[in-house]
Design an enzyme around this catalytic site. Sequence first.
Site, mmCIF file in Angstrom:
data_model
loop_
_atom_site.group_PDB
_atom_site.id
_atom_site.type_symbol
_atom_site.label_atom_id
_atom_site.label_comp_id
_atom_site.label_asym_id
_atom_site.label_seq_id
_atom_site.Cartn_x
_atom_site.Cartn_y
_atom_site.Cartn_z
ATOM 1 N N ASP A 100 45.542 -79.924 -23.262
ATOM 2 C CA ASP A 100 44.235 -80.332 -23.770
ATOM 3 C C ASP A 100 43.785 -79.376 -24.882
ATOM 4 O OD1 ASP A 100 41.669 -81.180 -24.208
ATOM 5 O OD2 ASP A 100 40.989 -81.029 -22.146
ATOM 6 N N SER A 143 39.585 -86.443 -17.424
ATOM 7 C CA SER A 143 38.997 -85.616 -16.366
ATOM 8 C C SER A 143 37.725 -86.291 -15.860
ATOM 9 C CB SER A 143 38.643 -84.245 -16.940
ATOM 10 O OG SER A 143 37.603 -84.404 -17.907
ATOM 11 N N GLU A 194 48.055 -80.820 -5.813
ATOM 12 C CA GLU A 194 48.230 -79.439 -6.292
ATOM 13 C C GLU A 194 48.234 -78.481 -5.118
ATOM 14 O OE1 GLU A 194 46.165 -78.125 -9.806
ATOM 15 O OE2 GLU A 194 45.780 -76.132 -8.969
ATOM 16 N N GLY A 246 42.117 -73.788 -20.702
ATOM 17 C CA GLY A 246 41.331 -73.251 -21.811
ATOM 18 C C GLY A 246 42.134 -72.353 -22.732
ATOM 19 N N HIS A 282 50.113 -77.323 -15.236
ATOM 20 C CA HIS A 282 48.767 -77.381 -15.825
ATOM 21 C C HIS A 282 48.569 -76.171 -16.733
ATOM 22 C CE1 HIS A 282 46.553 -80.603 -13.548
ATOM 23 N NE2 HIS A 282 47.753 -80.611 -12.985
ATOM 24 N N GLY A 283 47.530 -76.233 -17.539
ATOM 25 C CA GLY A 283 47.217 -75.092 -18.406
ATOM 26 C C GLY A 283 48.362 -74.786 -19.341
ATOM 27 N N SER A 284 48.974 -75.836 -19.918
ATOM 28 C CA SER A 284 50.202 -75.644 -20.696
ATOM 29 C C SER A 284 49.998 -75.624 -22.203
ATOM 30 C CB SER A 284 51.213 -76.743 -20.345
ATOM 31 O OG SER A 284 51.639 -76.590 -19.018
ATOM 32 N N ASP A 319 42.697 -86.903 -14.203
ATOM 33 C CA ASP A 319 43.026 -85.474 -14.158
ATOM 34 C C ASP A 319 42.034 -84.773 -13.225
ATOM 35 O OD1 ASP A 319 44.386 -83.166 -14.956
ATOM 36 O OD2 ASP A 319 43.056 -82.813 -16.680
ATOM 37 N N ASP A 378 43.086 -83.139 -6.678
ATOM 38 C CA ASP A 378 43.204 -81.684 -6.688
ATOM 39 C C ASP A 378 42.474 -81.117 -5.485
ATOM 40 O OD1 ASP A 378 43.335 -79.017 -7.070
ATOM 41 O OD2 ASP A 378 42.445 -78.981 -9.074
#
Length: 334
Positions: A261, A45, A135, A183, A216-218, A76, A98
């Site tokens: 992450d 990131s 995105e 998160g 994302h956010g997986s 990222d 993004d």
Amino acid sequence: MRQLLDEAAKGGYGVGAFNVNNMEQIQAIMEAAKETNSPVIIQASRGARSYSQDKYLYHLAAAELYPEIPLVMHLDHGNSFETCKSAIDLGFTSVMMDGSLMPDGKTPSSFDYNVSETRKVVEYAHPKGVTVEGEIGVLGGIEDGHGAGGSGLEHVTDPDQAVEFVKQTGLDALAIAIGTSHGAYKFTKKPDGSVLKMDVLIKIHKRLPTTHLVMHGSSSVPKDLQDVVNQYGGKLKPTWGVPVEEIQLGIRNGVRKVNVDTDNRLAITGAIRKVFAETPEKFDPRDYLKPAREAMKKVVAQRMMEFGQAGHAGDYKPIPLSEIAKQYRQPALV
Ligand code: G3H
Ligand code: 13P
Ligand code: ZN
């Protein structure tokens, strides 16, 4: 990365994209890849790049130690053309622009802004053989500074817009918003279709069957990883992530890149806390960084098997960047 995702589409599997900030995280991923014979996406990131002064991180990815493992170095959540350009100039082989958010990483942008920034990055990247992820739709949450806040349902991707966005940008991979956020605090109970919009993902895949989708956010935020952190003095509140079987449903419907992450952060923190709690006399960083690295490796190897990329490292014949550039000089339109 385009080559990797094309191959994943042929083989019907997904590829985990794991965030890194330091040497131990890179080692954990590469060792997991070696153990499971998997292709790899390592992603950094903007925060990771600034934490590591960029070049440290780039040189830590010692690809020559793993000649049998295809490795993508990906930016990222690039927030502007300039951020993406600097990553490409440094040697990243793939970038995410993004443009769903303004450069502050919080304010949702307009469709036209998103198209024009993403298109600009595609025009700079493709002649160099570099892949571009864009995105459309906006993730919820602001835990790590990428997201618009809220539950994540406010800006779920509109399938018509997704089709238009792919056409107008010529990107290689499309991140969509389906109710996840970054998160640990994604859902307050095991998610069902009212909060995790797999139906929208399936609709988008039907409209864009040849576009590589990105989730994302997986992170799955498994209870056992939460428990280790809390058992040794952590203060995580009860929470739920994205169940692996939902990710697998996504993979059966066009998801080729799966961003993880948080699960690795939890594994590392739990392992370090355990050493601190059980052997407070220790102070050699290797005494806690080794178990931390091992704990992350275990999570990554498990995800590589669950996403289906395990066993596929040999699918790739190296293509010189110049050839990839020729192939993708014209943005690949669907
Ligand atoms: O997209 C979010 C990743 O988890 C990276 O987070 O910006 O805190 O490095 P970060
Ligand atoms: P998690 O916070 O669920 O691991 O998501 C990471 C991510 O999407 C990075 O871009
Ligand atoms: Zn993300």
